[in-house]
Design a protein around this motif. Structure first.
Motif, mmCIF file in Angstrom:
data_model
loop_
_atom_site.group_PDB
_atom_site.id
_atom_site.type_symbol
_atom_site.label_atom_id
_atom_site.label_comp_id
_atom_site.label_asym_id
_atom_site.label_seq_id
_atom_site.Cartn_x
_atom_site.Cartn_y
_atom_site.Cartn_z
ATOM 1 N N ALA A 1 -3.109 11.607 76.648
ATOM 2 C CA ALA A 1 -3.505 12.618 77.638
ATOM 3 C C ALA A 1 -5.000 12.892 77.565
ATOM 4 N N CYS A 2 -5.530 12.964 76.372
ATOM 5 C CA CYS A 2 -6.957 13.223 76.207
ATOM 6 C C CYS A 2 -7.777 12.059 76.776
ATOM 7 N N ILE A 3 -7.422 10.851 76.428
ATOM 8 C CA ILE A 3 -8.161 9.674 76.899
ATOM 9 C C ILE A 3 -8.029 9.525 78.408
ATOM 10 N N ARG A 4 -6.864 9.836 78.935
ATOM 11 C CA ARG A 4 -6.626 9.719 80.382
ATOM 12 C C ARG A 4 -7.569 10.609 81.189
ATOM 13 N N GLN A 5 -7.993 11.729 80.620
ATOM 14 C CA GLN A 5 -8.947 12.612 81.305
ATOM 15 C C GLN A 5 -10.217 11.857 81.690
ATOM 16 N N TYR A 6 -10.610 10.922 80.849
ATOM 17 C CA TYR A 6 -11.862 10.191 81.048
ATOM 18 C C TYR A 6 -11.674 8.883 81.806
#
Length: 86
Positions: free
Chosen positions: A55-60
């Motif tokens: 989820a964190c990586i998907r933000q970018y």
């Protein structure tokens, strides 16, 4: 609209992923700590840390953000080309 070459696209994605990993360092580290010493059990034992990391990586790296970065890149490339022409 101008498009990016395959090499430019790959470079943009690589740089964006590196920035995402750096920005998400805490959750990446949490997943890595959970996964350390595990093999098959990592799938169920580290499910939540893995979801948080994704989820964190998907933000970018989501498609909207990547499109914005592509447009920025094309704009900068165009500006540099015009500066060279003089």
């Amino acid at each position: 609209m101008e498009t990016l070459s395959r090499r430019e696209e790959e470079t943009l994605m690589k740089v964006t992923k590196a920035k995402a990993l750096k920005a998400c360092d805490d959750v990446v580290r949490e997943f890595a700590n959970c996964a350390t010493g595990r093999t098959v059990s990592v799938v169920w034992a580290c499910r939540e840390p893995h979801k948080m990391m994704q989820a964190c990586i998907r933000q970018y790296t989501n498609s909207d953000n990547m499109e914005r970065l592509r447009l920025e890149y094309v704009k900068l490339r165009r500006r540099d080309e015009e500066a060279i022409k003089g």
